[in-house]
Write an enzyme that holds these catalytic residues in place. Structure first.
Site, PDB file in Angstrom:
ATOM      1  N   ASN A  20     -10.034  -1.148  -1.092  1.00  0.00           N
ATOM      2  CA  ASN A  20      -8.603  -0.888  -0.941  1.00  0.00           C
ATOM      3  C   ASN A  20      -7.892  -1.446  -2.186  1.00  0.00           C
ATOM      4  O   ASN A  20      -7.852  -2.662  -2.381  1.00  0.00           O
ATOM      5  CB  ASN A  20      -8.122  -1.582   0.340  1.00  0.00           C
ATOM      6  CG  ASN A  20      -6.634  -1.408   0.601  1.00  0.00           C
ATOM      7  OD1 ASN A  20      -5.873  -1.075  -0.303  1.00  0.00           O
ATOM      8  ND2 ASN A  20      -6.219  -1.659   1.830  1.00  0.00           N
ATOM      9  N   CYS A  55       0.821  -1.221   0.000  1.00  0.00           N
ATOM     10  CA  CYS A  55       0.000   0.000   0.000  1.00  0.00           C
ATOM     11  C   CYS A  55       0.851   1.266   0.000  1.00  0.00           C
ATOM     12  O   CYS A  55       0.364   2.337  -0.355  1.00  0.00           O
ATOM     13  CB  CYS A  55      -0.937   0.001   1.199  1.00  0.00           C
ATOM     14  SG  CYS A  55      -1.985  -1.450   1.215  1.00  0.00           S
ATOM     15  N   HIS A  59      -3.616   6.840   1.404  1.00  0.00           N
ATOM     16  CA  HIS A  59      -3.921   5.506   0.886  1.00  0.00           C
ATOM     17  C   HIS A  59      -5.290   5.108   1.432  1.00  0.00           C
ATOM     18  O   HIS A  59      -5.581   5.313   2.613  1.00  0.00           O
ATOM     19  CB  HIS A  59      -2.845   4.514   1.345  1.00  0.00           C
ATOM     20  CG  HIS A  59      -3.314   3.111   1.280  1.00  0.00           C
ATOM     21  ND1 HIS A  59      -3.784   2.545   0.111  1.00  0.00           N
ATOM     22  CD2 HIS A  59      -3.439   2.155   2.243  1.00  0.00           C
ATOM     23  CE1 HIS A  59      -4.160   1.304   0.365  1.00  0.00           C
ATOM     24  NE2 HIS A  59      -3.956   1.051   1.643  1.00  0.00           N
TER      25      HIS A  59
HETATM   26  N1  ACO Z   1     -18.011 -10.215   7.469  1.00  0.00           N
HETATM   27  C1  ACO Z   1     -18.599 -10.515   8.636  1.00  0.00           C
HETATM   28  N2  ACO Z   1     -17.925 -10.784   9.760  1.00  0.00           N
HETATM   29  C2  ACO Z   1     -16.593 -10.731   9.706  1.00  0.00           C
HETATM   30  C3  ACO Z   1     -15.903 -10.410   8.530  1.00  0.00           C
HETATM   31  C4  ACO Z   1     -16.679 -10.156   7.384  1.00  0.00           C
HETATM   32  N3  ACO Z   1     -16.124  -9.830   6.216  1.00  0.00           N
HETATM   33  N4  ACO Z   1     -14.580 -10.417   8.785  1.00  0.00           N
HETATM   34  C5  ACO Z   1     -14.436 -10.734  10.070  1.00  0.00           C
HETATM   35  N5  ACO Z   1     -15.656 -10.941  10.633  1.00  0.00           N
HETATM   36  C6  ACO Z   1     -15.959 -11.299  12.008  1.00  0.00           C
HETATM   37  C7  ACO Z   1     -14.824 -11.960  12.733  1.00  0.00           C
HETATM   38  O1  ACO Z   1     -14.796 -13.330  12.430  1.00  0.00           O
HETATM   39  C8  ACO Z   1     -15.153 -11.661  14.164  1.00  0.00           C
HETATM   40  O2  ACO Z   1     -16.122 -12.594  14.585  1.00  0.00           O
HETATM   41  P1  ACO Z   1     -16.100 -13.159  16.108  1.00  0.00           P
HETATM   42  O3  ACO Z   1     -16.292 -11.960  16.970  1.00  0.00           O
HETATM   43  O4  ACO Z   1     -17.226 -14.115  16.111  1.00  0.00           O
HETATM   44  O5  ACO Z   1     -14.755 -13.778  16.279  1.00  0.00           O
HETATM   45  C9  ACO Z   1     -15.819 -10.298  14.114  1.00  0.00           C
HETATM   46  O6  ACO Z   1     -16.236 -10.107  12.738  1.00  0.00           O
HETATM   47  C10 ACO Z   1     -14.889  -9.161  14.513  1.00  0.00           C
HETATM   48  O7  ACO Z   1     -13.646  -9.357  13.844  1.00  0.00           O
HETATM   49  P2  ACO Z   1     -12.473  -8.382  14.006  1.00  0.00           P
HETATM   50  O8  ACO Z   1     -11.339  -8.795  13.113  1.00  0.00           O
HETATM   51  O9  ACO Z   1     -12.163  -8.192  15.450  1.00  0.00           O
HETATM   52  O10 ACO Z   1     -13.163  -7.069  13.420  1.00  0.00           O
HETATM   53  P3  ACO Z   1     -12.651  -5.607  13.439  1.00  0.00           P
HETATM   54  O11 ACO Z   1     -13.652  -4.763  14.067  1.00  0.00           O
HETATM   55  O12 ACO Z   1     -11.228  -5.507  13.893  1.00  0.00           O
HETATM   56  O13 ACO Z   1     -12.663  -5.273  11.872  1.00  0.00           O
HETATM   57  C11 ACO Z   1     -11.133  -5.087  10.037  1.00  0.00           C
HETATM   58  C12 ACO Z   1     -11.882  -6.025  10.958  1.00  0.00           C
HETATM   59  C13 ACO Z   1     -12.148  -4.295   9.213  1.00  0.00           C
HETATM   60  C14 ACO Z   1     -10.273  -5.894   9.086  1.00  0.00           C
HETATM   61  C15 ACO Z   1     -10.283  -4.139  10.910  1.00  0.00           C
HETATM   62  O14 ACO Z   1      -9.492  -4.851  11.800  1.00  0.00           O
HETATM   63  C16 ACO Z   1      -9.446  -3.241  10.096  1.00  0.00           C
HETATM   64  O15 ACO Z   1      -9.920  -2.332   9.457  1.00  0.00           O
HETATM   65  N6  ACO Z   1      -8.123  -3.437  10.149  1.00  0.00           N
HETATM   66  C17 ACO Z   1      -7.194  -2.660   9.349  1.00  0.00           C
HETATM   67  C18 ACO Z   1      -6.817  -3.509   8.265  1.00  0.00           C
HETATM   68  C19 ACO Z   1      -6.810  -2.855   6.939  1.00  0.00           C
HETATM   69  O16 ACO Z   1      -7.347  -1.811   6.649  1.00  0.00           O
HETATM   70  N7  ACO Z   1      -6.131  -3.553   6.084  1.00  0.00           N
HETATM   71  C20 ACO Z   1      -6.019  -3.147   4.757  1.00  0.00           C
HETATM   72  C21 ACO Z   1      -4.695  -3.547   4.244  1.00  0.00           C
HETATM   73  S1  ACO Z   1      -3.438  -2.733   5.066  1.00  0.00           S
HETATM   74  C22 ACO Z   1      -3.578  -1.211   4.661  1.00  0.00           C
HETATM   75  O17 ACO Z   1      -4.059  -0.899   3.596  1.00  0.00           O
HETATM   76  C23 ACO Z   1      -3.129  -0.225   5.574  1.00  0.00           C
END
Ligand code: ACO
Length: 331
Positions: free
Chosen positions: A288, A113, A258
């Site tokens: 993304n 990214c 980004h």
């Molecule tokens: N749909 C439904 N439920 C989901 C999904 C989905 N797509 N993905 C995960 N879940 C569930 C999980 O299994 C979990 O269930 P559980 O509570 O029963 O275990 C629940 O949702 C919560 O999961 P978390 O991973 O804790 O969710 P969080 O609130 O952290 O959100 C996310 C996840 C959106 C990925 C977040 O952590 C995030 O934005 N992280 C940053 C990562 C990012 O932006 N990466 C992009 C690449 S890197 C970059 O560009 C900088």
């Protein structure tokens, strides 16, 4: 000394639109979950046969046209992508061939990214040292074909889209114009927090049926961990650029981050005290698109008239590696 100035921007995304509701049919997820956690509503994914080179070439043509240049005016090509049309050579060579400019040097940058920010910093240095005059900098990515589209991979699969953005960077004698400062960082201690392990040459052989049949072939991310680092590194990178040049947050006309996640962008805006109307966000449309997200956002902002001559603009990125950085420029 010469300054490096962007004189044309372009972008291209594949025609196929994939909505959150489309994803609901492939995996256990919901439009509500995706919108709430990420801000994404749709993304564009390639159809079979479309290549990174196709996306990059279309974005390049738009950038060249807006710059008033022809392919033969380009004397260096830098392409940022994590995916490749082939394992090797890099996408830069395929793009150069499509542009029909044999002999022109082409290189690839694999900094996820942060790739476009790294690429722009490299272009800046080559122009400042008067090595090249017109450099094509491209961020191009196909993520969709490498995602686990089952419920197992839903945390990653809902985030990513395909697309390309391009910028033509040229030498200018004008002082206080173009790229004013660039800042790059990496911390490889976190390499496995967001990565795609296979195919890997440390495996013998480097790919096996077992690996392909397992989930180890897919990219992996510790989402919360990435989130936490992103919301601190984005503002740090922006402040570093401002401090290096003596400007303040109030001086900024536009920030083009980004497009990682709308919640990350909002947290960064809040931390820096920048109103959201000064921050470009198009993640709701494209998801993304990794290295392509900044040039796509920059090209759209230019089209919409949000970028004006003389504007002070900060580009900032954070991604796998971890890598992060910023570019401050006077348009
Ligand atoms: N749909 C439904 N439920 C989901 C999904 C989905 N797509 N993905 C995960 N879940 C569930 C999980 O299994 C979990 O269930 P559980 O509570 O029963 O275990 C629940 O949702 C919560 O999961 P978390 O991973 O804790 O969710 P969080 O609130 O952290 O959100 C996310 C996840 C959106 C990925 C977040 O952590 C995030 O934005 N992280 C940053 C990562 C990012 O932006 N990466 C992009 C690449 S890197 C970059 O560009 C900088």
């Amino acid at each position: 000394m010469k300054n490096a100035r962007i004189i044309g921007v372009g972008h291209y995304v594949p025609e196929r639109v994939v909505t959150n509701h489309d994803l609901e049919k492939m995996m256990d997820t919901s439009d509500e979950w995706i919108r709430e956690r990420t801000g994404i509503v749709t993304r564009h994914w390639v159809r079979e046969g479309e290549t990174i080179t196709d996306l990059a070439y279309n974005a390049t043509n738009m950038a060249l046209e807006r710059a008033g240049l022809k392919p033969e005016d380009i004397d260096f090509i830098i392409v940022a992508s994590i995916a490749g049309d082939a394992q090797f050579p890099g996408n830069g060579c395929f793009l150069q061939a499509r542009m029909e400019i044999p002999g022109v040097p082409a290189m690839d940058i694999r900094n996820a990214c942060s790739g476009f920010v790294y690429a722009l910093a490299v272009a800046d240095k080559f122009i400042k040292t008067e090595t090249y005059r017109n450099i094509l900098v491209v961020g191009a990515e196909i993520q969709s074909t490498g995602l686990d589209l089952s419920t197992r991979g839903r945390d990653m699969a809902v985030l990513f889209g395909d697309g390309a953005g391009a910028a033509v960077v040229t030498a200018t004698d004008e002082p206080d114009r173009g790229i004013l400062t660039t800042h790059l960082h990496a911390d490889g201690r976190y390499a496995t927090k967001l990565w795609s392990e296979f195919p890997s040459v440390i495996n013998h052989p480097y790919i096996t049926h077992e690996i392909v049949d397992s989930d180890r072939i897919y990219p992996k991310m510790e989402g919360r961990y990435v989130f936490k680092h992103a919301v601190s590194k984005f503002p740090e990178a922006i402040m570093e650029a401002l401090e290096a040049t003596g400007y303040t947050v109030e001086d900024l006309d536009l920030v083009i981050p980004h497009q990682a996640n709308q919640r990350i962008t909002e947290a960064v805006a809040q931390k820096l005290g920048i109103s959201m109307d000064k921050i470009v966000s198009n993640i709701h449309k494209y998801g993304n698109t990794t290295a392509a997200s900044i040039p796509i956002a920059m090209s759209e902002a230019w089209e919409e008239g949000r970028i004006k001559d003389g504007d002070l603009i900060c580009l900032a990125a954070f991604g796998a590696g971890f890598t992060w950085g910023s570019v401050l420029l006077r348009w």
